[in-house]
Design an enzyme around this catalytic site. Structure first.
Site, PDB file in Angstrom:
ATOM      1  CG  ASN A 120      -2.496   4.155   1.846  1.00  0.00           C
ATOM      2  OD1 ASN A 120      -3.514   4.357   2.493  1.00  0.00           O
ATOM      3  ND2 ASN A 120      -2.135   2.941   1.466  1.00  0.00           N
ATOM      4  CB  SER A 163      -0.911   0.008   1.231  1.00  0.00           C
ATOM      5  OG  SER A 163      -0.140  -0.077   2.410  1.00  0.00           O
TER       6      SER A 163
END
Length: 283
Positions: free
Chosen positions: A190, A119
């Protein structure tokens, strides 16, 4: 040659979700983890998810059985020699990922694409652990995988165009929406989400408002389905902290500095829903 058989490494929440959508879309899937009990737990989660869909009338019972028949358990990494694509969904740790990719590079045939569900970590650095950096790519699914449509597809510095195209087509075959992203810390999702969560933690830390008020403002004022502090609990505060540290280290800007309250909660073992306590308590 085309992708027919997939190995998913990591049978946790993300890995089991990825395995489920691949099997539902007709791919043969090996779900791999270090211990048999981890794999069995992951397969149990998939079975439960599919059974719920059948009960709601959203999935025919025969489709559930067909999906389960395409899933197999693995605790032997050497089984990567029989697949066309590996999707790694192990813990978010660069040392673990580079070691794993170096092993996979030795085991998997030359045509095999090695994808990572990281991520936030650099694809280029993970690819550098292999002798096939052109066949390494980021394939960042959103949680929960069976529900969320987005897949961020991240090219490393050396990722070949045909590899990108094959993974883009594969993502579409899973009924996902692939979005091309360049290899920067945190990618898009993110890089935007985690600083927002971190700022919400600062807002609590500085006493601007209660946790309930902060979450209500974002839900009712910004139309977010879940407040940022609740979302942080669901993601895992340790994961949030790790991604903020990755952003801070990788981009070198103080705006990505993790809030001291986030660090304190993680040190206390208050990791969110998975530990029973984070910003909120979970019975």
């Amino acid at each position: 040659m085309g992708i027919q058989k997939v190995m998913v490494i990591g049978a946790g929440q993300m890995g089991s979700g990825i395995a489920q959508v691949c099997a539902m879309s007709g791919y043969d899937v090996l779900l791999h983890d270090l211990k048999e009990e981890y794999v069995e737990k992951g397969l149990g989660t998939i079975t439960k998810n599919l059974s719920r869909q059948v009960e709601k009338g959203k999935l025919p019972a025969e489709d559930k059985e067909a999906t389960l028949s395409r899933l197999a358990a693995s605790t032997d990494l050497n089984q990567a020699k029989d697949v066309d694509l590996v999707i790694e969904a192990a813990i978010e740790n660069m040392e673990i990922k580079t070691k794993l990719f170096a092993q996979l590079d030795e085991i998997a045939p030359k045509h095999v694409i090695l994808a990572t569900n990281t991520s936030s970590l650099p694809i280029t650095e993970i690819a550098a652990a292999t002798k096939r950096p052109e066949k390494v790519i980021g394939m960042h699914f959103m949680n929960p995988v069976p529900v969320m449509k987005l897949v961020e597809i991240i090219r490393g510095l050396a990722t070949a165009d045909d590899v990108y195209e094959e993974i883009e087509e594969m993502a579409k075959s899973l009924s996902k929406v692939p979005v091309e992203v360049n290899d920067f810390p945190g990618f898009v999702a993110n890089r935007i989400l985690m600083p927002m969560i971190n700022e919400a933690v600062y807002t609590l830390y500085e006493g601007v408002a209660t946790k309930e008020a902060i979450d209500d403002v974002m839900k009712l004022g910004m139309n977010h389905p879940m407040g940022p502090l609740t979302l942080a609990d669901f993601i895992g505060l340790d994961t949030c902290l790790y991604i903020m540290e990755t952003l801070h280290d990788g981009l070198g800007d103080d705006k990505y500095r993790p809030c001291p309250l986030l660090r304190k909660y993680v040190k206390a073992g208050w990791l969110g829903k998975k530990s029973g306590r984070g910003f909120y308590e979970y019975s």
